[in-house]
Design a protein around this motif. Structure first.
Motif, PDB file in Angstrom:
ATOM      1  N   LYS A  82     -25.154  24.160   5.236  1.00 39.27           N
ATOM      2  CA  LYS A  82     -24.881  23.598   6.621  1.00 39.27           C
ATOM      3  C   LYS A  82     -25.366  24.475   7.677  1.00 39.27           C
ATOM      4  O   LYS A  82     -25.991  24.016   8.623  1.00 39.27           O
ATOM      5  CB  LYS A  82     -23.245  23.342   6.877  1.00 39.27           C
ATOM      6  CG  LYS A  82     -22.698  22.357   6.153  1.00 39.27           C
ATOM      7  CD  LYS A  82     -21.024  21.951   6.701  1.00 39.27           C
ATOM      8  CE  LYS A  82     -20.347  21.328   5.454  1.00 39.27           C
ATOM      9  NZ  LYS A  82     -19.138  21.708   5.555  1.00 39.27           N
ATOM     10  N   ARG A  83     -25.356  25.883   7.481  1.00 36.24           N
ATOM     11  CA  ARG A  83     -25.795  26.616   8.374  1.00 36.24           C
ATOM     12  C   ARG A  83     -27.385  26.531   8.518  1.00 36.24           C
ATOM     13  O   ARG A  83     -27.640  26.969   9.826  1.00 36.24           O
ATOM     14  CB  ARG A  83     -25.503  28.116   8.060  1.00 36.24           C
ATOM     15  CG  ARG A  83     -23.800  28.446   8.389  1.00 36.24           C
ATOM     16  CD  ARG A  83     -23.773  30.089   8.687  1.00 36.24           C
ATOM     17  NE  ARG A  83     -24.187  30.691   7.485  1.00 36.24           N
ATOM     18  CZ  ARG A  83     -23.538  31.120   6.292  1.00 36.24           C
ATOM     19  NH1 ARG A  83     -22.477  30.526   6.278  1.00 36.24           N
ATOM     20  NH2 ARG A  83     -23.803  31.625   5.357  1.00 36.24           N
ATOM     21  N   ILE A  84     -28.052  26.406   7.616  1.00 33.85           N
ATOM     22  CA  ILE A  84     -29.492  26.301   7.751  1.00 33.85           C
ATOM     23  C   ILE A  84     -30.176  24.721   8.008  1.00 33.85           C
ATOM     24  O   ILE A  84     -31.351  24.939   8.429  1.00 33.85           O
ATOM     25  CB  ILE A  84     -30.443  26.747   6.414  1.00 33.85           C
ATOM     26  CG1 ILE A  84     -29.887  26.081   5.367  1.00 33.85           C
ATOM     27  CG2 ILE A  84     -30.002  28.514   6.548  1.00 33.85           C
ATOM     28  CD1 ILE A  84     -30.803  26.677   4.042  1.00 33.85           C
ATOM     29  N   ILE A  85     -29.236  23.783   8.044  1.00 33.11           N
ATOM     30  CA  ILE A  85     -29.515  22.486   8.718  1.00 33.11           C
ATOM     31  C   ILE A  85     -30.447  22.734  10.013  1.00 33.11           C
ATOM     32  O   ILE A  85     -31.627  22.137  10.189  1.00 33.11           O
ATOM     33  CB  ILE A  85     -28.666  21.452   8.605  1.00 33.11           C
ATOM     34  CG1 ILE A  85     -28.240  21.232   7.153  1.00 33.11           C
ATOM     35  CG2 ILE A  85     -29.217  20.232   9.206  1.00 33.11           C
ATOM     36  CD1 ILE A  85     -26.928  20.129   6.997  1.00 33.11           C
ATOM     37  N   PRO A  86     -29.858  23.113  11.028  1.00 33.70           N
ATOM     38  CA  PRO A  86     -30.291  23.201  12.263  1.00 33.70           C
ATOM     39  C   PRO A  86     -31.654  23.912  12.250  1.00 33.70           C
ATOM     40  O   PRO A  86     -32.679  23.497  13.307  1.00 33.70           O
ATOM     41  CB  PRO A  86     -29.272  24.041  13.207  1.00 33.70           C
ATOM     42  CG  PRO A  86     -28.025  24.059  12.533  1.00 33.70           C
ATOM     43  CD  PRO A  86     -28.347  23.821  11.088  1.00 33.70           C
ATOM     44  N   LEU A  87     -31.761  25.038  11.589  1.00 32.15           N
ATOM     45  CA  LEU A  87     -33.019  25.838  11.595  1.00 32.15           C
ATOM     46  C   LEU A  87     -34.067  24.953  10.864  1.00 32.15           C
ATOM     47  O   LEU A  87     -35.033  24.807  11.439  1.00 32.15           O
ATOM     48  CB  LEU A  87     -32.601  27.003  10.786  1.00 32.15           C
ATOM     49  CG  LEU A  87     -33.708  28.034  10.597  1.00 32.15           C
ATOM     50  CD1 LEU A  87     -33.549  29.037  11.932  1.00 32.15           C
ATOM     51  CD2 LEU A  87     -33.527  28.998   9.387  1.00 32.15           C
ATOM     52  N   VAL A  88     -33.796  24.001   9.799  1.00 29.84           N
ATOM     53  CA  VAL A  88     -34.803  23.335   9.020  1.00 29.84           C
ATOM     54  C   VAL A  88     -35.261  22.274  10.068  1.00 29.84           C
ATOM     55  O   VAL A  88     -36.292  22.124  10.119  1.00 29.84           O
ATOM     56  CB  VAL A  88     -34.289  22.931   7.775  1.00 29.84           C
ATOM     57  CG1 VAL A  88     -35.376  22.057   7.065  1.00 29.84           C
ATOM     58  CG2 VAL A  88     -34.293  24.190   6.926  1.00 29.84           C
ATOM     59  N   ASP A 127     -22.359  29.119  -2.030  1.00 28.32           N
ATOM     60  CA  ASP A 127     -21.513  28.899  -0.501  1.00 28.32           C
ATOM     61  C   ASP A 127     -22.074  27.814  -0.001  1.00 28.32           C
ATOM     62  O   ASP A 127     -23.286  27.388   0.401  1.00 28.32           O
ATOM     63  CB  ASP A 127     -22.106  30.035   0.062  1.00 28.32           C
ATOM     64  CG  ASP A 127     -21.427  30.178   1.658  1.00 28.32           C
ATOM     65  OD1 ASP A 127     -20.499  29.157   1.826  1.00 28.32           O
ATOM     66  OD2 ASP A 127     -21.723  30.780   2.538  1.00 28.32           O
ATOM     67  N   ARG A 128     -21.157  26.642  -0.056  1.00 24.99           N
ATOM     68  CA  ARG A 128     -21.333  25.290   0.370  1.00 24.99           C
ATOM     69  C   ARG A 128     -21.734  25.266   2.080  1.00 24.99           C
ATOM     70  O   ARG A 128     -22.714  24.507   2.595  1.00 24.99           O
ATOM     71  CB  ARG A 128     -20.258  24.385   0.323  1.00 24.99           C
ATOM     72  CG  ARG A 128     -19.985  24.114  -1.169  1.00 24.99           C
ATOM     73  CD  ARG A 128     -19.075  22.821  -1.447  1.00 24.99           C
ATOM     74  NE  ARG A 128     -19.249  22.721  -2.827  1.00 24.99           N
ATOM     75  CZ  ARG A 128     -20.075  22.013  -3.515  1.00 24.99           C
ATOM     76  NH1 ARG A 128     -21.141  21.622  -2.732  1.00 24.99           N
ATOM     77  NH2 ARG A 128     -20.331  21.950  -4.752  1.00 24.99           N
ATOM     78  N   GLU A 129     -21.178  26.224   2.665  1.00 21.29           N
ATOM     79  CA  GLU A 129     -21.405  26.299   4.133  1.00 21.29           C
ATOM     80  C   GLU A 129     -23.062  26.915   4.381  1.00 21.29           C
ATOM     81  O   GLU A 129     -23.323  26.292   5.375  1.00 21.29           O
ATOM     82  CB  GLU A 129     -20.531  27.467   4.772  1.00 21.29           C
ATOM     83  CG  GLU A 129     -19.130  26.960   4.819  1.00 21.29           C
ATOM     84  CD  GLU A 129     -18.622  25.885   5.401  1.00 21.29           C
ATOM     85  OE1 GLU A 129     -19.093  25.554   6.564  1.00 21.29           O
ATOM     86  OE2 GLU A 129     -18.023  24.641   4.697  1.00 21.29           O
TER      87      GLU A 129
END
Ligand SMILES: Cc1cc2nc3c(=O)[nH]c(=O)nc-3n(C[C@H](O)[C@H](O)[C@H](O)COP(=O)(O)O)c2cc1C
Length: 300
Positions: free
Chosen positions: A173-179, A168-170
């Motif tokens: 993207k979803r975990i970028i802010p977390l990291v 899932d490409r999204e």
């Protein structure tokens, strides 16, 4: 030592309700005969109308009569539960934590195994070390997953759920802010909670995962009843189970896995209302159609 139900002959009315509720249909006439079958669920004790069943271990505390809980009160109590990520610095008393852990004993458990164990982290040093290990792991994993060929190789060896996430490409993207947040020193794992509870269990029991989650949810509900906040954090258990350093820090046994991690603390903010019931219901009642009856006749 396993504890068994013992019948008090003088009090028995002979109604056999004990036998009717027993998962192994043991009549409590002679418990010695059935010790190997008894799973010590104590349904017989709970159902007996004349309190004619006691325990093979005498000093066990007997519980009182059935408490009534109003359906609408329970509905509202459940609806008011929220995942809390804003904790006050007020510490949680040790006896409160123990009381919460005790509430987890009342879960249903596969095969009545009741094998869940609870590792409680209140020590800041342990929390900091664990947080650093988890952060390092996620940041490295993220770097690795950004390389398409690496991601593809991983999909070949991983379980179906992780594979679906990796495809899932999204997801990335979803975990970028977390990291990014973690790299910038934010605690997006424990949210500065004063208490972290890891629920773990031996793998060689019938239902280790569901048992741990149920145990954790009893704690969540009990904490909610005491006016405290909790939050499940699956990020922790995923990292812990796959890291020898984290496992060593939590002193996990070789065959143990963490199945639930919850944060606990006093709430910084008070929730004023439950969220509305806007979610779609996913339920259905099923029956066999005439075509299915013809295609798959039942032999009994
Ligand atoms: C199994 C499970 C794992 C979860 N893992 C996390 C997590 O790692 N981090 C987090 O902030 N919230 C986590 N949550 C909390 C959910 O995100 C939360 O339920 C959701 O935001 C809805 O909020 P509510 O519980 O107040 O309805 C988890 C919840 C469950 C049930």
């Amino acid at each position: 030592m396993k504890i068994f139900p013992v019948k008090i002959e003088a009090k028995c009315l002979g109604c056999e309700k004990c036998k009717a509720v027993c998962p192994r249909h043991i009549s409590q006439i002679d418990p010695d005969e059935h010790l190997s079958e008894c799973i010590s669920c104590f349904q017989c004790y709970a159902v007996c109308p004349n309190n004619a069943i006691t325990f093979s271990k005498k000093e066990l505390e007997e519980t009182g009569p059935l408490p009534a809980i109003d359906k609408d009160d329970l509905k509202s109590f459940l609806a008011f539960r929220r995942s809390n990520r804003l904790f006050s610095t007020k510490p949680v008393k040790r006896e409160t934590i123990v009381e919460l852990i005790h509430s987890a004993q009342h879960i249903p458990s596969g095969g009545n195994a009741h094998n869940c164990k609870f590792t409680i982290i209140t020590d800041q040093e342990v929390k900091n070390r664990l947080l650093q290990l988890i952060k390092k792991r996620y940041v490295l994993q993220f770097k690795f997953l950004q390389v398409p060929i690496m991601r593809f190789i991983l999909t070949l060896f991983t379980d179906p759920v992780t594979r679906a996430f990796l495809n899932d490409r999204e997801y990335l993207k979803r975990i970028i802010p977390l990291v990014e947040g973690m790299k910038n020193g934010k605690d997006l794992v424990f949210y500065n909670a004063p208490v972290v509870i890891a629920v773990h269990s031996d793998q060689l029991i019938p239902t280790p995962g569901p048992d741990s989650i149920l145990a954790a949810y009893n704690i969540v509900l009990m904490a909610h009843a005491m006016g405290m906040g909790t939050c499940f954090v699956s990020m922790v258990q995923n990292a812990v189970n796959n890291s020898n350093k984290c496992r060593a820090l939590l002193k996990l046994g070789r065959r143990e896995r963490v199945h639930a991690v919850i944060l606990l603390g006093h709430n910084k903010l008070k929730y004023q209302r439950p969220i509305p019931m806007f979610r779609e219901d996913h339920y259905r009642f099923i029956k066999i159609s005439d075509i299915e009856k013809r295609m798959f006749p039942c032999s009994t």
